[in-house]
Design an enzyme around this catalytic site. Structure first.
Site, PDB file in Angstrom:
ATOM      1  N   HIS A   1      51.415  49.625  12.399  1.00 60.15           N
ATOM      2  CA  HIS A   1      51.945  49.102  13.664  1.00 60.15           C
ATOM      3  C   HIS A   1      51.957  47.579  13.730  1.00 60.15           C
ATOM      4  CE1 HIS A   1      52.257  53.127  14.912  1.00 60.15           C
ATOM      5  NE2 HIS A   1      51.102  53.287  15.514  1.00 60.15           N
TER       6      HIS A   1
ATOM      7  N   GLU B   1      57.489  59.727  18.694  1.00 64.78           N
ATOM      8  CA  GLU B   1      57.824  58.336  18.415  1.00 64.78           C
ATOM      9  C   GLU B   1      59.029  58.259  17.485  1.00 64.78           C
ATOM     10  OE1 GLU B   1      54.124  56.282  17.099  1.00 64.78           O
ATOM     11  OE2 GLU B   1      53.228  58.229  17.576  1.00 64.78           O
TER      12      GLU B   1
ATOM     13  N   HIS C   1      54.988  53.820  21.982  1.00 68.47           N
ATOM     14  CA  HIS C   1      53.902  54.753  21.669  1.00 68.47           C
ATOM     15  C   HIS C   1      53.417  55.443  22.950  1.00 68.47           C
ATOM     16  CE1 HIS C   1      50.703  56.568  19.437  1.00 68.47           C
ATOM     17  NE2 HIS C   1      50.823  55.753  18.398  1.00 68.47           N
TER      18      HIS C   1
ATOM     19  N   TYR D   1      52.216  58.405  25.327  1.00 71.16           N
ATOM     20  CA  TYR D   1      51.443  59.642  25.212  1.00 71.16           C
ATOM     21  C   TYR D   1      51.797  60.529  26.406  1.00 71.16           C
ATOM     22  CZ  TYR D   1      48.220  57.360  21.836  1.00 71.16           C
ATOM     23  OH  TYR D   1      47.658  56.716  20.753  1.00 71.16           O
TER      24      TYR D   1
ATOM     25  N   ASN E   1      54.445  52.361  12.600  1.00 71.26           N
ATOM     26  CA  ASN E   1      53.895  53.242  11.574  1.00 71.26           C
ATOM     27  C   ASN E   1      53.374  52.411  10.387  1.00 71.26           C
ATOM     28  OD1 ASN E   1      53.262  55.715  10.153  1.00 71.26           O
ATOM     29  ND2 ASN E   1      54.848  56.700  11.371  1.00 71.26           N
ATOM     30  N   ARG E   2      53.352  53.005   9.207  1.00 61.29           N
ATOM     31  CA  ARG E   2      52.618  52.410   8.092  1.00 61.29           C
ATOM     32  C   ARG E   2      53.512  51.804   7.014  1.00 61.29           C
ATOM     33  NH1 ARG E   2      49.775  56.689  10.121  1.00 61.29           N
ATOM     34  NH2 ARG E   2      47.530  56.336  10.370  1.00 61.29           N
TER      35      ARG E   2
END
Length: 353
Positions: A107, A319, A181, A183, A80-81
């Site tokens: 990331h 996540e 991550h 999907y 994440n950030r």
């Protein structure tokens, strides 16, 4: 249970990349030492055969040329950030890559773990059989301090549970936040807007325009972000700009195992994802306080597996992680790993079909 190994490809420097097939009596999970990538999860169909419920690529070239989407890959040192692409530890500031709108770090920056080949070996644990991947992230990698020894282990049990465990040790204080991550599309194709989701999370992190947390936790009750009761992903998504991309505060938050060091033996169910069309269900258990819900808002037109071009909202990511920007938020549970401590994060995806 069985594990088989095959060649997945060769990098331009001659490094061989392998693919491992982990199989129990009912389902199959394929993983690669390139980025600790989960390339496929095959679940049986009622009329025979399998559906692949994971988006990604059929070849190594696909993952090599992936435009930063991290399909099924490990993400770190910090998932994440991180706001402003910098943080401080013990009074020293560390600048990071500005790879998110030229302002923030996302990331881990430009040098992604998903493009690195990890050491791999088959293992048997209390969680089942699988593959343990390991490497050392050297001091300064991605701009982070400390030499960090890491192990990422994926195991499959006889009762269809896929356990992901991330362990790390460091020789210098450093932020650590590792996730996968993946999907998911439990139908195997098409939109996931009819998938139903229930979360043990009554709060979501407030973010600014750059998706950096403000430090506030907002109640979800009465808002489009409320999944405390089961509802379709598509029910309120039109009320959310682009779609969901939010960190939920799980029921783990505030418990003794919230923050470091994590207790690998103590996992809590935080999510149930179900597909009415196929009757499949996926449960999510973890010892982490955050879970990013992302509805694949930016995959439209991407060429993926089986000759398909993916469309917006064709998958959902769940996540598990520490809170975003926690190195810069003193009110958040710490993500700083100290020497002599062990980061031990666990997530279990359970499948019913």
């Amino acid at each position: 249970m069985s594990i088989t190994k095959q060649e997945f490809g060769v990098l331009s420097d001659g490094t061989e990349v392998s693919l491992y097939k982990i199989q129990n009596e009912k389902m199959v999970v394929c993983v690669s030492d390139f980025g600790c990538t989960i390339t496929s999860i095959l679940l049986p169909k009622k009329n025979g055969g399998f559906d692949d419920v994971l988006l990604g690529y059929s070849t190594l070239d696909g993952y090599l040329n992936c435009p930063g989407l991290s399909f099924g890959t490990v993400v770190g040192r910090f998932a994440n950030r991180i706001g402003g692409a910098k943080f401080s530890v013990n009074g020293k500031e560390y600048p990071l890559d500005k790879n998110d709108n030229s302002v923030n770090t996302l990331h881990g920056g430009f040098v992604r773990w998903d493009h690195m080949v990890w050491e791999a070996k088959p293992v048997t644990t209390k969680s089942g059989e699988g593959i343990a991947f390991s490497r050392v992230s050297e001091d300064g990698e991605q701009g982070f301090p400390g030499n960090v020894k890491m192990t990422v282990t994926y195991t499959l049990s006889s009762d269809n549970k896929l356990t992901l465990e991330y362990k790390a040790e460091t020789d210098s204080a450093t932020p650590i936040n590792i996730t996968n991550h993946a999907y998911f599309n439990l139908s195997g194709n098409g939109t996931v807007l009819n998938h139903e989701l229930e979360l043990a999370a009554d709060g979501v992190l407030e973010v600014d325009s750059g998706l950096i947390p403000t430090g506030k936790i907002l109640p979800v009750a009465g808002t489009p972000y409320d999944f405390t009761a089961k509802k379709a992903l598509g029910k309120d998504i039109s009320k959310i700009k682009d779609g969901y991309d939010n960190c939920y505060v799980t029921c783990v938050y505030g418990k003794d195992n919230c923050g470091l060091p994590y207790d690998a033996k103590n996992v809590t169910r935080i999510a149930v994802l179900s597909d009415p069309a196929t009757g499949r269900k996926m449960t999510v258990e973890t010892n982490l306080e955050g879970m990013q819900l992302y509805t694949a808002n930016w995959i439209d037109g991407i060429a993926g597996k089986y000759g398909r071009r993916y469309k917006k909202h064709e998958a959902v990511c769940l996540e598990t992680q520490c809170f975003p920007d926690s190195p810069n938020k003193s009110s958040f549970p710490t993500c700083i790993l100290e020497p002599g401590k062990v980061y031990d994060a666990v997530t279990v995806y359970g499948f019913e079909f």
